[in-house]
Design an enzyme around this catalytic site. Structure first.
Site, short mmCIF file in Angstrom:
data_model
loop_
_atom_site.label_atom_id
_atom_site.label_comp_id
_atom_site.label_asym_id
_atom_site.label_seq_id
_atom_site.Cartn_x
_atom_site.Cartn_y
_atom_site.Cartn_z
N HIS A 189 0.98 -1.48 -0.05
CA HIS A 189 0.13 -0.02 -0.57
C HIS A 189 0.97 1.68 -0.07
O HIS A 189 0.06 2.34 -0.50
CB HIS A 189 -0.76 0.35 1.16
N ASP A 209 -2.41 2.89 -4.55
CA ASP A 209 -3.61 2.61 -3.87
C ASP A 209 -4.64 1.94 -3.97
O ASP A 209 -4.55 0.45 -4.97
CB ASP A 209 -3.86 4.16 -4.66
#
Length: 471
Positions: free
Chosen positions: A442, A446
């Protein structure tokens, strides 16, 4: 008369060859400074590493000269001496050593011997196995002969070039050694000598000294507290029906990499489900023709690889990786396929998967899977990879959250196919469904890109015609 020994450095020879160069005599008489060719061989020495040395008159070199008449040789002629590697000082004995294991591997563990002392071996026949962090490597015999003895022991940590065994080409002088050097084994023929009077007197004096030791000193020694164990060392009480087995190097490596992945990446997993009806129908309709033409079965993995290629091309950030403060984007797709073996998990790589068709993908996967299962896969075949696919469905997994394979940024998890009731066109019908999971870093990817990536996988698998139309 002077002779100059010329140095010849040979990378494949461990012994020594000494050469004295003397030009051959011609029709005209040459003065006393003339020289002729003499080959000087050290006693009981097979091959020699030549070196620059000047032989003076009257000096003893402890060498055995062998004269050879060589005619019409130029004085600057260079003689090339070639020898087989792993040769020892004796011409009959050769050493089997640990081979080069790869640039990223510096050592390994001697897992087991495949032969016993006294066994006959041929050239390049495996005699032992070295277990490394990634693969298992064979130690082969450099010559045909009989194993005289083993120098190393099972469980030893060895490096490239480490001597493992000594092989006799003629089979003479073979010793029956149980994986241990003879110097480590006490001789059974030597009987213990009776102690002499002086030794008995010394022993009595030592006993009296021990008996007269003050009680205070003894109490100090016994009152010392036991050493404390470190906080990380487990203190498990002994139990019945338990056995302790050391971890293999491959298992240690897998454990370290997976833990490093959890400590480094910001792991997040997103899920979706795929209707496998059309892909399974495609395989059922063309499986016979596919095998007849390509010689390999058509599986489901090739469909997911092609789907992953298109998804990585549509979302290039998933194929990228963080390197310090930079992002490295890859314009190629190297897909790693996680394969479970009896010794541990390995991930062979499909190079340039974007250029492969279904048949090439299936052939490559089958070949790499066989090598991984047999333990013959090389390090180069597992190095690299920009994205990983793990198929836990072959073991019956319904749902899981796979862990990223460093230094990649994402991994796709496939699971078992289960018939479930689905609403299709307003009707409830039974469909073969599969849960798929994408674990991603992450920090780089995204949620939007991750969801789009997984949706592309779902669309291509549910309708393979998209691959033909590129839509």
């Amino acid at each position: 008369m002077l002779g100059v020994l010329r140095r010849k450095a040979s990378a494949s020879c461990l012994g020594k060859n000494l050469h004295v160069i003397r030009p051959a005599a011609s029709t005209s008489r040459i003065p006393s400074a003339a020289s002729e060719k003499i080959i000087l061989l050290p006693r009981q020495c097979g091959h020699a590493r030549s070196f620059s040395h000047r032989v003076l008159r009257g000096c003893s070199t402890n060498l055995r000269p062998e004269r050879g008449a060589v005619a019409n040789l130029h004085s600057s002629l260079t003689l090339h001496i070639c020898g087989r590697p792993f040769c020892s000082n004796s011409g009959d004995l050769v050493d089997a050593v640990v081979p080069f294991m790869g640039e990223s591997i510096s050592d390994g563990t001697l897992a087991k011997f495949l032969k016993n002392p006294g066994d006959r071996v041929e050239v390049d026949e495996p005699i032992a196995q070295i277990e490394t962090d990634k693969v298992t490597i064979d130690v082969t015999s450099p010559e045909a002969g009989v194993i005289q003895k083993f120098v190393a022991k099972e469980g030893d940590t060895v490096e490239p070039g480490y001597k493992v065994a000594i092989i006799s080409k003629s089979g003479e002088g073979v010793e029956s050694v149980d994986h241990v050097a003879p110097s480590e084994k006490p001789s059974e023929k030597e009987a213990p000598k009776p102690p002499s009077a002086v030794e008995e007197k010394k022993e009595e004096e030592m006993k009296t000294k021990v008996e007269t030791t003050p009680v205070k000193e003894k109490s100090k020694e016994t009152s010392l507290p036991p050493p404390k164990r470190s906080a990380t060392e487990p203190q498990l009480p002994p139990k019945e029906r338990e056995r302790r087995v050391p971890m293999t190097r491959l298992r240690k490596r897998v454990a370290t990499r997976l833990k490093d992945s959890q400590n480094t990446f910001a792991l997040l997993t997103t899920f979706n489900e795929v209707d496998m009806t059309n892909l399974m129908k495609l395989r059922s309709d063309y499986k016979d023709a596919f095998v007849e033409k390509h010689g390999v079965k058509l599986g489901l993995m090739s469909g997911f690889v092609k789907a992953a290629v298109t998804a990585l091309q549509n979302q290039p950030i998933v194929n990228a990786v963080i390197d310090g403060d930079d992002i490295i984007y890859r314009d190629y797709v190297d897909i790693s396929i996680a394969v479970g073996t009896p010794k541990g998990l390995v991930v062979p790589v499909l190079r340039n998967a974007e250029k492969m068709n279904f048949a090439e993908i299936e052939k490559t996967i089958n070949g790499l899977a066989k090598k991984a299962t047999n333990g013959t896969i090389s390090i180069d075949e597992m190095a690299g990879g920009s994205f990983t696919i793990s198929n836990g469905g072959v073991y019956g997994s319904l749902l899981s959250t796979p862990i990223i394979n460093p230094p990649q940024s994402a991994i796709l998890g496939m699971h078992s196919i289960v018939n479930r009731p689905m609403v299709v066109g307003g009707n409830v019908v039974s469909r073969p469904m599969m849960y798929i999971a994408l674990t991603y870093d992450h920090r780089l990817i995204d949620g939007r890109e991750a969801v789009y990536f997984l949706r592309r996988i779902k669309d291509v698998v549910e309708d393979p015609r998209r691959l033909l139309l590129d839509v």
